[in-house]
Every structure is written in C-alpha cells, then in structure tokens.
Scaffold this motif. Structure first.
Motif, mmCIF file in Angstrom:
data_model
loop_
_atom_site.group_PDB
_atom_site.id
_atom_site.type_symbol
_atom_site.label_atom_id
_atom_site.label_comp_id
_atom_site.label_asym_id
_atom_site.label_seq_id
_atom_site.Cartn_x
_atom_site.Cartn_y
_atom_site.Cartn_z
ATOM 1 N N PRO A 12 -8.457 -7.529 -2.302
ATOM 2 C CA PRO A 12 -7.474 -7.044 -1.327
ATOM 3 C C PRO A 12 -6.024 -7.215 -1.791
ATOM 4 N N ASP A 13 -5.736 -8.315 -2.499
ATOM 5 C CA ASP A 13 -4.372 -8.519 -3.002
ATOM 6 C C ASP A 13 -3.984 -7.450 -4.020
ATOM 7 N N ALA A 14 -4.935 -7.035 -4.853
ATOM 8 C CA ALA A 14 -4.666 -5.985 -5.841
ATOM 9 C C ALA A 14 -4.399 -4.656 -5.134
ATOM 10 N N ILE A 15 -5.160 -4.372 -4.083
ATOM 11 C CA ILE A 15 -4.942 -3.150 -3.309
ATOM 12 C C ILE A 15 -3.539 -3.163 -2.710
ATOM 13 N N GLN A 16 -3.171 -4.271 -2.093
ATOM 14 C CA GLN A 16 -1.843 -4.375 -1.478
ATOM 15 C C GLN A 16 -0.742 -4.209 -2.509
ATOM 16 N N SER A 17 -0.919 -4.836 -3.657
ATOM 17 C CA SER A 17 0.077 -4.754 -4.723
ATOM 18 C C SER A 17 0.257 -3.308 -5.182
ATOM 19 N N LEU A 18 -0.857 -2.602 -5.410
ATOM 20 C CA LEU A 18 -0.776 -1.206 -5.838
ATOM 21 C C LEU A 18 -0.144 -0.328 -4.764
ATOM 22 N N LYS A 19 -0.470 -0.591 -3.511
ATOM 23 C CA LYS A 19 0.137 0.177 -2.419
ATOM 24 C C LYS A 19 1.658 -0.002 -2.410
ATOM 25 N N LEU A 20 2.092 -1.251 -2.558
ATOM 26 C CA LEU A 20 3.531 -1.525 -2.548
ATOM 27 C C LEU A 20 4.233 -0.898 -3.748
ATOM 28 N N ILE A 21 3.625 -1.003 -4.920
ATOM 29 C CA ILE A 21 4.210 -0.414 -6.124
ATOM 30 C C ILE A 21 4.336 1.097 -5.965
ATOM 31 N N CYS A 22 3.279 1.724 -5.486
ATOM 32 C CA CYS A 22 3.310 3.183 -5.308
ATOM 33 C C CYS A 22 4.370 3.591 -4.295
ATOM 34 N N LYS A 23 4.441 2.869 -3.205
ATOM 35 C CA LYS A 23 5.415 3.197 -2.156
ATOM 36 C C LYS A 23 6.840 3.069 -2.685
ATOM 37 N N GLU A 24 7.093 2.028 -3.435
ATOM 38 C CA GLU A 24 8.444 1.732 -3.896
ATOM 39 C C GLU A 24 8.868 2.551 -5.120
ATOM 40 N N TYR A 25 7.929 2.768 -6.048
ATOM 41 C CA TYR A 25 8.310 3.315 -7.355
ATOM 42 C C TYR A 25 7.703 4.674 -7.700
ATOM 43 N N CYS A 26 6.764 5.135 -6.915
ATOM 44 C CA CYS A 26 6.083 6.402 -7.215
ATOM 45 C C CYS A 26 6.131 7.298 -5.968
ATOM 46 N N PRO A 27 7.277 7.912 -5.716
ATOM 47 C CA PRO A 27 7.447 8.668 -4.468
ATOM 48 C C PRO A 27 6.528 9.878 -4.337
ATOM 49 N N ASP A 28 5.970 10.360 -5.441
ATOM 50 C CA ASP A 28 5.055 11.507 -5.373
ATOM 51 C C ASP A 28 3.627 11.113 -5.004
ATOM 52 N N VAL A 29 3.378 9.815 -4.902
ATOM 53 C CA VAL A 29 2.034 9.326 -4.599
ATOM 54 C C VAL A 29 1.898 9.064 -3.105
ATOM 55 N N GLU A 30 0.857 9.642 -2.526
ATOM 56 C CA GLU A 30 0.505 9.385 -1.130
ATOM 57 C C GLU A 30 -0.846 8.666 -1.121
ATOM 58 N N ILE A 31 -0.861 7.428 -0.656
ATOM 59 C CA ILE A 31 -2.112 6.668 -0.571
ATOM 60 C C ILE A 31 -2.863 7.164 0.663
ATOM 61 N N VAL A 32 -4.011 7.813 0.418
ATOM 62 C CA VAL A 32 -4.777 8.383 1.531
ATOM 63 C C VAL A 32 -5.967 7.510 1.923
ATOM 64 N N GLY A 33 -6.173 6.405 1.192
ATOM 65 C CA GLY A 33 -7.248 5.499 1.550
ATOM 66 C C GLY A 33 -7.443 4.427 0.502
ATOM 67 N N THR A 34 -8.158 3.366 0.917
ATOM 68 C CA THR A 34 -8.511 2.280 0.009
ATOM 69 C C THR A 34 -9.973 1.894 0.250
ATOM 70 N N ALA A 35 -10.588 1.360 -0.787
ATOM 71 C CA ALA A 35 -11.979 0.914 -0.657
ATOM 72 C C ALA A 35 -12.200 -0.286 -1.570
ATOM 73 N N GLU A 36 -13.109 -1.154 -1.137
ATOM 74 C CA GLU A 36 -13.467 -2.324 -1.936
ATOM 75 C C GLU A 36 -14.867 -2.214 -2.522
ATOM 76 N N LEU A 37 -15.674 -1.280 -2.027
ATOM 77 C CA LEU A 37 -17.057 -1.119 -2.479
ATOM 78 C C LEU A 37 -17.296 0.309 -2.952
ATOM 79 N N ILE A 38 -18.251 0.498 -3.834
ATOM 80 C CA ILE A 38 -18.572 1.820 -4.367
ATOM 81 C C ILE A 38 -18.982 2.783 -3.260
ATOM 82 N N ASP A 39 -19.811 2.329 -2.329
ATOM 83 C CA ASP A 39 -20.257 3.198 -1.239
ATOM 84 C C ASP A 39 -19.084 3.685 -0.396
ATOM 85 N N GLU A 40 -18.159 2.761 -0.081
ATOM 86 C CA GLU A 40 -16.962 3.128 0.679
ATOM 87 C C GLU A 40 -16.129 4.134 -0.122
#
Length: 118
Positions: free
Chosen positions: A11-39
């Motif tokens: 979960p910490d890695a997901i949060q970190s990537l979300k924050l990095i994308c929001k702050e530094y990659c304005p063309d990226v829209e996070i449309v979802g996150t998952a921790e398991l392959i099925d999800e």
C-alpha cells in the motif's frame, strides 16, 4: 490523459506512485489501484487503461501471470520493482521495455512516461 492503473502489493508503494504521478506527471490519470492479480485483471477489463505501473512480485503470482491473460494488450507496462535481474528473460518475452527500480526515481519515471506518450 494517460489512463493508468497501479498494481502493487505494498500500500505504501501505491500511495507513493499516486503522489508522484499527481505531482510530477500531469498527463497521468490514476483510474484504479490493485494489490492482487485477480483485482488487477478485473480493473484492466473494466477501466481499459493505457498504462500499468506494475510490481513484479504479487500475492498468488507475479506480473507475468497477469500479463499472460493479455497476449494482445493495448496498454503499455512499466515494471516497478527491485528484482529485474531475476526476470530478465521474462521481461524480454513479454516485450516490456520500461523498468524502474524501487524506490522510484521521479525524473526517471517522468522521462519514461514522456517517452511513452510520444
């Protein structure tokens, strides 16, 4: 916008990537996150992403088990892991050209995303 899914079992890695994308990659829209392959598979089918930020080691499998379900995928993949050397042959087999070591270097991620969008 680049419709992006983050798939990581930490979960910490997901949060970190979300924050990095929001702050530094304005063309990226996070449309979802998952921790398991099925999800992740369910989200890929529902959200039709352009890009996956994908960890290699996941519970009940790995990134390549997930990619096996999408032999003709429309989305790009950036592997985000510290285990690239162990999976070099699989990375080549699945045609993955972009890998980033954890912890993520912001400039490297920005550069790769810019290259993908060109």
């Amino acid at each position: 916008m680049i419709r992006t899914l983050i798939i990581d079992d930490e979960p910490d890695a997901i949060q970190s990537l979300k924050l990095i994308c929001k702050e530094y990659c304005p063309d990226v829209e996070i449309v979802g996150t998952a921790e398991l392959i099925d999800e992740a598979s369910k989200l890929i089918d529902e959200k039709d992403p352009d890009l996956l930020l994908l960890d290699i080691d996941l519970p009940r499998g790995n990134a390549f088990d997930l990619l096996e379900k999408y032999p003709k995928r429309k989305f790009k993949v950036i592997l985000v892991s510290a285990l690239f050397e162990e999976y070099d042959k699989l990375i080549k087999k699945y045609g993955i050209n972009h890998c980033i070591n954890k912890p993520v270097d912001i400039d490297e991620l920005k550069s790769i995303i810019e290259n993908i969008t060109r």
